[in-house]
Design a protein around this motif. Structure first.
Motif, PDB file in Angstrom:
ATOM      1  N   TRP A  90     -17.130  -5.187  11.790  1.00  0.00           N
ATOM      2  CA  TRP A  90     -16.038  -5.734  12.613  1.00  0.00           C
ATOM      3  C   TRP A  90     -16.464  -5.965  14.051  1.00  0.00           C
ATOM      4  CZ3 TRP A  90     -13.788  -7.130   8.624  1.00  0.00           C
ATOM      5  CH2 TRP A  90     -13.573  -6.278   7.538  1.00  0.00           C
TER       6      TRP A  90
ATOM      7  N   LYS B  62      -6.865  -7.282  18.395  1.00  0.00           N
ATOM      8  CA  LYS B  62      -5.574  -6.590  18.312  1.00  0.00           C
ATOM      9  C   LYS B  62      -5.752  -5.079  18.354  1.00  0.00           C
ATOM     10  CE  LYS B  62      -2.819 -10.204  16.760  1.00  0.00           C
ATOM     11  NZ  LYS B  62      -3.949 -11.143  16.703  1.00  0.00           N
TER      12      LYS B  62
ATOM     13  N   SER C 121      -3.921  -1.925  16.786  1.00  0.00           N
ATOM     14  CA  SER C 121      -2.984  -1.710  15.698  1.00  0.00           C
ATOM     15  C   SER C 121      -2.051  -0.564  16.050  1.00  0.00           C
ATOM     16  CB  SER C 121      -3.731  -1.360  14.422  1.00  0.00           C
ATOM     17  OG  SER C 121      -2.803  -1.200  13.389  1.00  0.00           O
TER      18      SER C 121
ATOM     19  N   VAL D 181       0.289   0.486  13.537  1.00  0.00           N
ATOM     20  CA  VAL D 181       0.381   1.193  12.269  1.00  0.00           C
ATOM     21  C   VAL D 181      -0.928   1.953  12.073  1.00  0.00           C
ATOM     22  CG1 VAL D 181       0.691   1.015   9.783  1.00  0.00           C
ATOM     23  CG2 VAL D 181       1.702  -0.695  11.288  1.00  0.00           C
ATOM     24  N   GLY D 182      -0.824   3.179  11.672  1.00  0.00           N
ATOM     25  CA  GLY D 182      -2.025   3.949  11.411  1.00  0.00           C
ATOM     26  C   GLY D 182      -2.736   4.341  12.685  1.00  0.00           C
TER      27      GLY D 182
ATOM     28  N   ALA E  57       5.326  -1.159  11.120  1.00  0.00           N
ATOM     29  CA  ALA E  57       4.887  -2.031  10.036  1.00  0.00           C
ATOM     30  C   ALA E  57       5.672  -3.338   9.967  1.00  0.00           C
ATOM     31  CB  ALA E  57       4.964  -1.294   8.694  1.00  0.00           C
TER      32      ALA E  57
ATOM     33  N   ASP F 297       2.409  -5.425  15.687  1.00  0.00           N
ATOM     34  CA  ASP F 297       1.048  -5.353  16.221  1.00  0.00           C
ATOM     35  C   ASP F 297       0.946  -6.206  17.478  1.00  0.00           C
ATOM     36  OD1 ASP F 297       0.177  -3.720  14.251  1.00  0.00           O
ATOM     37  OD2 ASP F 297      -1.435  -5.016  13.556  1.00  0.00           O
TER      38      ASP F 297
ATOM     39  N   LEU G  66     -11.128  -0.077   1.539  1.00  0.00           N
ATOM     40  CA  LEU G  66     -10.929  -0.721   2.828  1.00  0.00           C
ATOM     41  C   LEU G  66      -9.441  -0.683   3.048  1.00  0.00           C
ATOM     42  CD1 LEU G  66     -12.381  -4.268   3.307  1.00  0.00           C
ATOM     43  CD2 LEU G  66     -12.666  -2.288   4.766  1.00  0.00           C
ATOM     44  N   SER G  67      -8.985  -0.343   4.213  1.00  0.00           N
ATOM     45  CA  SER G  67      -7.554  -0.388   4.422  1.00  0.00           C
ATOM     46  C   SER G  67      -7.177  -1.701   5.083  1.00  0.00           C
ATOM     47  CB  SER G  67      -7.110   0.758   5.302  1.00  0.00           C
ATOM     48  OG  SER G  67      -5.719   0.708   5.434  1.00  0.00           O
TER      49      SER G  67
ATOM     50  N   VAL H 212      -3.760  -2.155   6.005  1.00  0.00           N
ATOM     51  CA  VAL H 212      -2.761  -1.712   6.981  1.00  0.00           C
ATOM     52  C   VAL H 212      -3.495  -1.022   8.119  1.00  0.00           C
ATOM     53  CG1 VAL H 212      -0.732  -0.316   7.401  1.00  0.00           C
ATOM     54  CG2 VAL H 212      -1.160  -1.221   5.116  1.00  0.00           C
ATOM     55  N   GLY H 213      -3.134  -1.368   9.323  1.00  0.00           N
ATOM     56  CA  GLY H 213      -3.746  -0.696  10.460  1.00  0.00           C
ATOM     57  C   GLY H 213      -5.162  -1.164  10.681  1.00  0.00           C
ATOM     58  N   ASN H 214      -5.573  -2.222   9.979  1.00  0.00           N
ATOM     59  CA  ASN H 214      -6.894  -2.789  10.200  1.00  0.00           C
ATOM     60  C   ASN H 214      -6.711  -4.204  10.706  1.00  0.00           C
ATOM     61  OD1 ASN H 214      -9.433  -3.869  10.155  1.00  0.00           O
ATOM     62  ND2 ASN H 214     -10.000  -2.948   8.201  1.00  0.00           N
ATOM     63  N   PRO H 215      -6.679  -4.380  12.015  1.00  0.00           N
ATOM     64  CA  PRO H 215      -6.317  -5.683  12.581  1.00  0.00           C
ATOM     65  C   PRO H 215      -7.344  -6.758  12.269  1.00  0.00           C
ATOM     66  CG  PRO H 215      -6.490  -3.972  14.288  1.00  0.00           C
ATOM     67  CD  PRO H 215      -7.078  -3.425  13.035  1.00  0.00           C
ATOM     68  N   ASN H 216      -8.492  -6.389  11.696  1.00  0.00           N
ATOM     69  CA  ASN H 216      -9.471  -7.422  11.371  1.00  0.00           C
ATOM     70  C   ASN H 216      -9.231  -8.028  10.003  1.00  0.00           C
ATOM     71  OD1 ASN H 216     -11.354  -5.174  13.064  1.00  0.00           O
ATOM     72  ND2 ASN H 216     -11.306  -7.282  13.764  1.00  0.00           N
ATOM     73  N   MET H 217      -8.224  -7.511   9.275  1.00  0.00           N
ATOM     74  CA  MET H 217      -7.883  -8.105   7.982  1.00  0.00           C
ATOM     75  C   MET H 217      -6.736  -9.085   8.217  1.00  0.00           C
ATOM     76  SD  MET H 217      -9.361  -7.281   5.100  1.00  0.00           S
ATOM     77  CE  MET H 217     -11.063  -6.921   5.468  1.00  0.00           C
TER      78      MET H 217
ATOM     79  N   ASN I  94       1.138  -6.592   8.602  1.00  0.00           N
ATOM     80  CA  ASN I  94       1.310  -5.227   8.120  1.00  0.00           C
ATOM     81  C   ASN I  94       2.404  -5.073   7.082  1.00  0.00           C
ATOM     82  OD1 ASN I  94      -0.681  -3.632   9.344  1.00  0.00           O
ATOM     83  ND2 ASN I  94       0.397  -3.776  11.306  1.00  0.00           N
TER      84      ASN I  94
ATOM     85  N   ALA J  74       0.839  -6.047   4.006  1.00  0.00           N
ATOM     86  CA  ALA J  74      -0.266  -5.135   3.711  1.00  0.00           C
ATOM     87  C   ALA J  74       0.224  -3.776   3.228  1.00  0.00           C
ATOM     88  CB  ALA J  74      -1.147  -4.965   4.949  1.00  0.00           C
TER      89      ALA J  74
ATOM     90  N   GLY K 107      -3.014   3.535   6.543  1.00  0.00           N
ATOM     91  CA  GLY K 107      -4.261   2.970   7.015  1.00  0.00           C
ATOM     92  C   GLY K 107      -5.395   3.969   6.935  1.00  0.00           C
TER      93      GLY K 107
ATOM     94  N   PRO L  39      -7.396   5.459   4.081  1.00  0.00           N
ATOM     95  CA  PRO L  39      -7.553   5.390   2.624  1.00  0.00           C
ATOM     96  C   PRO L  39      -8.024   6.716   2.032  1.00  0.00           C
ATOM     97  CG  PRO L  39      -8.932   3.755   3.740  1.00  0.00           C
ATOM     98  CD  PRO L  39      -8.412   4.688   4.778  1.00  0.00           C
TER      99      PRO L  39
ATOM    100  N   ASN M  58       0.402   3.218   0.665  1.00  0.00           N
ATOM    101  CA  ASN M  58       0.890   2.854   1.986  1.00  0.00           C
ATOM    102  C   ASN M  58       2.394   2.703   2.097  1.00  0.00           C
ATOM    103  OD1 ASN M  58      -1.339   2.759   3.719  1.00  0.00           O
ATOM    104  ND2 ASN M  58      -2.076   0.910   2.708  1.00  0.00           N
TER     105      ASN M  58
END
Lengths: 190, 190, 190
Positions: free
Chosen positions: A78, A92, A94, A96-97, A109, A114, B93-94, B96-101, B105, B108, C97, C99, C105
């Motif tokens: 990343w 971003k 985040s 959440v989490g 969520a 976000d 891989l999460s 949620v809470g992973n802004p690169n996905m 949310n 997710a 987030g 895992p 989730n």
């Protein structure tokens, strides 16, 4: 006695010992300097692509460069987002989490949350006159930091060389990053 | 003059100085080599157990081993999952809470979405001929990397020695990991 | 011959060479010790503020101090929460987030679920007689670890010097942290 006359055996031997001692003194002094100052090289492996985690590698890299260090930041996974010209302006935070954000997950969520927390953080960053990610990337490049984009990650995420800031090094991998770490005296992974 | 005859006082003194100089030359050269090549030892502390963060320690460890480095990876907290034979094949891989996905949310967080994004990433990894986590664990063990499982974490998570890959070192803690770091020239925490 | 009589030229020259050799032997031995033991200084950059990620810097810092190391932990971004007297006793583990937490989730995002998983982890920590974060902060301070709070982050998060444990160093930034890293032989970023 002419200067062409060879010295007496004794004198020649002493002069030989003396020059070997002089050489040792010089070499030892050089080695001491090398040990005490180290190679003045830092390598950072940057693996995160969130707004908050983009700062540590960029701040440390530009600080080290300001102190005359030779700095390489190898961006992988990343971390590549930091060098992606378009994405880097839109990293971003985040909520959440992220237990450090004062917001319950069920609220966090919701779509758009976000964006709300990220906007809040960007405002705080600007209010405190902290440089933006784009500015820090540019400062790093301007001060000679070698910002490298991991080739395996470029292919994994389907990016293109043109996606990155001008001056970013591509075509490099874990082997070359490791070799740079061997030469460095400070190695960090973010 | 027979060889048993002691040397003249002058000659003896010179020969003594000469041998001390020779010894200094050898020692200085050895120390220079030691300073310049370093101890060729790397220690990584692996604390993360997600699919994405399992890669950096394993790739760096196997790369370093290929360059002749003595490598120890100390797996603690979630990093233990990488050495857990069953769990390691199912790291997630999460989203949620992973802004690169690229997924909001609220979507997710739906049940099963982690599985979807993880499956997408696994497919990309396979398509790009990147090794799986299990393969990298095996390569690391085969090339002599010491993969260590933190005893305190084993107890905290209620695991058993049999849960880990054959060849994994157990019964070790922060004190031994720290001592290995002292001897190393590259130390990283993932 | 009286002791006040100057030595013969030969003897003086030899004695001069001898004292230079002695000095070289002492200096080389000192440098070897310095190279082999290193500076015995460790610097950790702590950037995370979750319950799980508060442990690695504190455990490594107190372990290193027990081995006679001079240790500095520079707390920046979310790492500042570890030094915040009130917040440090209430650090959270996130289940959303994360895992590695065995919870889907959609359930984890329900209000209060972070508190549930965090409570579960705190119980496990206590059951296994692992020290709490507050205890580790106190142990670190008692054994001479320099716990530093990044001034830029203090301002960014709107904190006050009084919010931190007694003994925490404030008023420091990336430049001083970098200079401490230069002097250290172990540098880590959490």
């Amino acid at each position: 006695m002419s200067t062409d006359t060879p010295p007496a055996p004794d004198e020649a031997a002493r002069s030989d010992l003396e020059s070997r001692i002089e050489e040792l003194e010089t070499e030892l002094s050089d080695l001491r300097t090398e040990v005490e100052t180290g190679p003045k090289k830092m390598v950072i492996i940057a693996t995160k692509g969130t707004l908050d985690m983009a700062y540590p590698p960029l701040i440390l890299a530009s600080t080290a460069a300001a102190f005359g260090y030779d700095v390489t930041v190898f961006h992988t996974f990343w971390g590549l987002e930091i060098l992606h010209e378009e994405h880097s302006t839109d990293l971003k935070l985040s909520s959440v989490g992220n237990p450090n954000m004062p917001m319950p997950n069920a609220v966090a969520a919701l779509p758009g949350m976000d964006a709300v927390t990220t906007k809040m953080m960007r405002k705080r960053i600007a209010d405190n006159e902290v440089a933006s990610v784009e500015e820090l990337v540019q400062t790093s490049l301007d001060t000679g930091v070698d910002l490298q984009a991991c080739q395996m990650t470029i292919e994994l995420l389907g990016y293109d060389d043109e996606d990155f800031y001008d001056g970013v090094t591509t075509g490099v991998g874990a082997a070359s990053a490791f070799q740079e770490m061997v030469e460095a005296d400070i190695q960090l992974l973010v």
